[in-house]
Scaffold this motif. Structure first.
Motif, PDB file in Angstrom:
ATOM      1  N   ASP A  49       4.435   6.443   7.683  1.00 34.25           N
ATOM      2  CA  ASP A  49       5.090   6.021   8.891  1.00 34.25           C
ATOM      3  C   ASP A  49       5.599   4.611   8.227  1.00 34.25           C
ATOM      4  N   PRO A  50       6.704   4.138   8.548  1.00 34.22           N
ATOM      5  CA  PRO A  50       7.179   2.771   8.362  1.00 34.22           C
ATOM      6  C   PRO A  50       6.315   1.737   9.168  1.00 34.22           C
ATOM      7  N   PRO A  51       6.085   0.570   8.661  1.00 31.33           N
ATOM      8  CA  PRO A  51       5.055  -0.251   8.908  1.00 31.33           C
ATOM      9  C   PRO A  51       4.770  -0.938  10.591  1.00 31.33           C
ATOM     10  N   PRO A  52       5.890  -0.905  11.096  1.00 33.25           N
ATOM     11  CA  PRO A  52       5.822  -1.251  12.507  1.00 33.25           C
ATOM     12  C   PRO A  52       4.648  -0.147  13.274  1.00 33.25           C
ATOM     13  N   ASN A  53       4.858   0.997  12.968  1.00 30.70           N
ATOM     14  CA  ASN A  53       4.063   2.254  13.578  1.00 30.70           C
ATOM     15  C   ASN A  53       2.898   2.237  12.857  1.00 30.70           C
ATOM     16  N   LYS A  54       2.689   2.110  11.654  1.00 29.06           N
ATOM     17  CA  LYS A  54       1.490   2.315  10.990  1.00 29.06           C
ATOM     18  C   LYS A  54       1.250   1.352   9.956  1.00 29.06           C
ATOM     19  N   TYR A  55       0.256   0.622   9.772  1.00 25.74           N
ATOM     20  CA  TYR A  55      -0.266  -0.112   8.679  1.00 25.74           C
ATOM     21  C   TYR A  55      -1.234   0.543   7.987  1.00 25.74           C
ATOM     22  N   MET A  56      -0.956   1.240   6.475  1.00 18.96           N
ATOM     23  CA  MET A  56      -1.693   1.852   5.838  1.00 18.96           C
ATOM     24  C   MET A  56      -2.530   0.968   5.072  1.00 18.96           C
ATOM     25  N   SER A  57      -3.757   1.530   4.858  1.00 21.10           N
ATOM     26  CA  SER A  57      -4.794   1.057   3.972  1.00 21.10           C
ATOM     27  C   SER A  57      -4.250   1.348   2.450  1.00 21.10           C
ATOM     28  N   LEU A  58      -4.828   0.493   1.751  1.00 22.12           N
ATOM     29  CA  LEU A  58      -4.675   0.498   0.220  1.00 22.12           C
ATOM     30  C   LEU A  58      -5.421   1.701  -0.043  1.00 22.12           C
ATOM     31  N   TYR A  59      -6.527   1.925   0.319  1.00 18.12           N
ATOM     32  CA  TYR A  59      -7.411   3.138   0.264  1.00 18.12           C
ATOM     33  C   TYR A  59      -6.803   4.539   0.410  1.00 18.12           C
ATOM     34  N   THR A  60      -5.968   4.315   1.193  1.00 20.37           N
ATOM     35  CA  THR A  60      -5.171   5.822   1.597  1.00 20.37           C
ATOM     36  C   THR A  60      -4.047   5.888   0.454  1.00 20.37           C
ATOM     37  N   GLY A  61      -3.331   4.869   0.184  1.00 25.95           N
ATOM     38  CA  GLY A  61      -2.156   4.846  -0.839  1.00 25.95           C
ATOM     39  C   GLY A  61      -2.945   5.292  -2.057  1.00 25.95           C
ATOM     40  N   ALA A  96       0.957  -1.171   0.021  1.00 26.06           N
ATOM     41  CA  ALA A  96       0.072   0.118  -0.013  1.00 26.06           C
ATOM     42  C   ALA A  96       1.036   1.383  -0.023  1.00 26.06           C
ATOM     43  N   PRO A  97       2.004   1.290   0.756  1.00 25.71           N
ATOM     44  CA  PRO A  97       2.733   2.711   0.700  1.00 25.71           C
ATOM     45  C   PRO A  97       3.364   2.954  -0.633  1.00 25.71           C
ATOM     46  N   VAL A 123       5.155  17.416   0.716  1.00 26.34           N
ATOM     47  CA  VAL A 123       5.193  17.489   1.977  1.00 26.34           C
ATOM     48  C   VAL A 123       3.972  17.104   2.894  1.00 26.34           C
ATOM     49  N   LEU A 124       2.808  17.252   2.366  1.00 27.17           N
ATOM     50  CA  LEU A 124       1.523  16.937   3.125  1.00 27.17           C
ATOM     51  C   LEU A 124       1.530  15.267   3.100  1.00 27.17           C
ATOM     52  N   ILE A 125       1.705  14.867   1.965  1.00 27.52           N
ATOM     53  CA  ILE A 125       1.312  13.283   1.833  1.00 27.52           C
ATOM     54  C   ILE A 125       2.756  12.671   3.007  1.00 27.52           C
ATOM     55  N   ALA A 126       3.831  12.964   2.715  1.00 26.66           N
ATOM     56  CA  ALA A 126       5.091  12.600   3.352  1.00 26.66           C
ATOM     57  C   ALA A 126       4.782  12.767   4.857  1.00 26.66           C
ATOM     58  N   GLY A 127       4.080  13.692   5.327  1.00 26.11           N
ATOM     59  CA  GLY A 127       3.628  13.668   6.801  1.00 26.11           C
ATOM     60  C   GLY A 127       2.729  12.786   7.148  1.00 26.11           C
ATOM     61  N   ILE A 140       3.732  10.995  -4.194  1.00 31.12           N
ATOM     62  CA  ILE A 140       4.764  12.158  -3.814  1.00 31.12           C
ATOM     63  C   ILE A 140       5.583  12.334  -5.036  1.00 31.12           C
ATOM     64  N   ALA A 141       6.368  11.259  -5.536  1.00 29.02           N
ATOM     65  CA  ALA A 141       7.114  11.493  -6.633  1.00 29.02           C
ATOM     66  C   ALA A 141       6.182  12.270  -7.687  1.00 29.02           C
ATOM     67  N   SER A 142       5.286  11.720  -8.346  1.00 31.87           N
ATOM     68  CA  SER A 142       4.552  12.450  -9.196  1.00 31.87           C
ATOM     69  C   SER A 142       4.151  13.931  -9.302  1.00 31.87           C
ATOM     70  N   ALA A 143       3.783  14.208  -7.950  1.00 30.89           N
ATOM     71  CA  ALA A 143       3.628  15.545  -7.712  1.00 30.89           C
ATOM     72  C   ALA A 143       4.703  16.348  -7.879  1.00 30.89           C
ATOM     73  N   MET A 144       5.932  16.029  -7.379  1.00 32.41           N
ATOM     74  CA  MET A 144       7.036  16.824  -7.830  1.00 32.41           C
ATOM     75  C   MET A 144       7.661  16.725  -9.020  1.00 32.41           C
ATOM     76  N   ILE A 145       7.705  15.501  -9.543  1.00 35.64           N
ATOM     77  CA  ILE A 145       8.175  15.225 -10.827  1.00 35.64           C
ATOM     78  C   ILE A 145       7.247  16.069 -11.966  1.00 35.64           C
ATOM     79  N   PHE A 146       6.016  15.906 -11.977  1.00 37.17           N
ATOM     80  CA  PHE A 146       5.247  16.519 -12.793  1.00 37.17           C
ATOM     81  C   PHE A 146       5.203  18.063 -12.519  1.00 37.17           C
ATOM     82  N   GLY A 147       5.052  18.431 -11.332  1.00 36.23           N
ATOM     83  CA  GLY A 147       5.044  19.741 -11.084  1.00 36.23           C
ATOM     84  C   GLY A 147       6.028  20.732 -11.530  1.00 36.23           C
ATOM     85  N   SER A 148       7.342  19.813 -11.337  1.00 37.00           N
ATOM     86  CA  SER A 148       8.679  20.618 -11.741  1.00 37.00           C
ATOM     87  C   SER A 148       8.818  20.675 -13.207  1.00 37.00           C
TER      88      SER A 148
END
Lengths: 162, 110
Positions: free
Chosen positions: A81-93, A11-12, A74-78, A19-27
């Protein structure tokens, strides 16, 4: 909560892709806008160096496009969190990917507009000073395209972080 | 901008600036091509565009304690504030220059 059907290991990946597409395409859009309008400004500057300050506005606007990409990255990166701290849902990804893509590709559209309008606009402004207000207006409407992408990205991101 | 080069450098004659010191073209021009206050303005806006939006984001999120979305909105607004300030300064600069030109013309007419 460990891995589940709704929060798989990959999911992450989609968040990072966002993050990459926002920065790459925006730039990419900002770079095109800066380069294309920079050609026009260089052409104007050889004849009327006194107009350079006013002609630099498309370059400043292109910079703002890159700032939009930076903000959503920056918002998305905030949220991450790596897996032991947070298990992200696919929906969020997927939501992060949508936010990143909407900002990035809207940034490409806005940068393309700013580049072409900036190039033609400053050349016209060199010969007819009344073009200036019209050029600024067209540039603002082009820039607003990127702002719409940012608004959608912010709304999507606020849904994912709750 | 008062960054006019001396008349010998501007190729087409119809747009060449009517400089008051047109007779002394042969003298070497030691004034810098771009005046310092212009460079300071551009440097100020460059630094502002880099640091103000992202700085305000971190200020609102970490000091203000609001959500990240509000921080993002504030960052976008600050970027546009810098743009408006730039347009205002460029417009003001142009106005001052035109007034100076007008005064010179009036002096010549007298």
């Amino acid at each position: 909560m460990a891995d589940s059907e709704f929060s798989p290991k990959f999911a992450p990946f989609f968040s990072f892709a966002g993050i990459a597409s926002a920065m790459i395409f925006g730039s990419l859009g900002a770079a095109y806008g800066t380069a294309k309008s920079g050609i026009g400004i260089a052409g104007v500057g050889t004849f009327r160096p006194d107009l350079i300050m006013k002609s630099l506005i498309p370059v400043v606007m292109s910079g703002i496009i890159a700032v939009y990409g930076l903000v959503i990255s920056v918002l998305i990166a905030g949220d991450l969190d790596p897996p032991p701290n947070k298990y992200m849902s696919l929906y969020t990804g997927f939501m992060h990917l949508a936010a990143g893509l909407s900002v990035g590709l809207a940034g490409v559209a806005a940068g393309y507009t700013i580049g072409i309008v900036g190039d033609a606009g400053v050349r016209a402004y060199m010969q007819q000073s009344r073009v200036y207000v019209g050029m600024i207006l067209i540039l603002i409407f082009g820039e607003v395209l990127g702002l719409y992408g940012l608004i959608v990205g912010l709304i999507l991101n606020s849904k994912s972080s709750g | 901008m008062a960054s006019r080069r001396s008349a010998e450098k501007t190729p087409p004659k119809e747009v060449a600036a009517p400089s008051s010191s047109g007779k002394k073209v042969s003298d070497s021009d030691v004034t810098p091509a771009v005046p310092t206050n212009v460079i300071m303005k551009l440097a100020f806006f460059s630094v502002a565009m880099i640091f103000v939006p992202i700085g305000m984001y971190f200020v609102t999120v970490n000091v203000g304690g609001t959500s990240a979305t509000v921080g993002g909105i504030v960052a976008a607004i600050m970027a546009n504030v810098v743009l408006v300030a730039y347009i205002f300064v460029a417009w003001k600069d142009d106005q001052a220059e035109r007034e100076a030109e007008q005064k010179q013309k009036e002096k010549k007419a007298q």
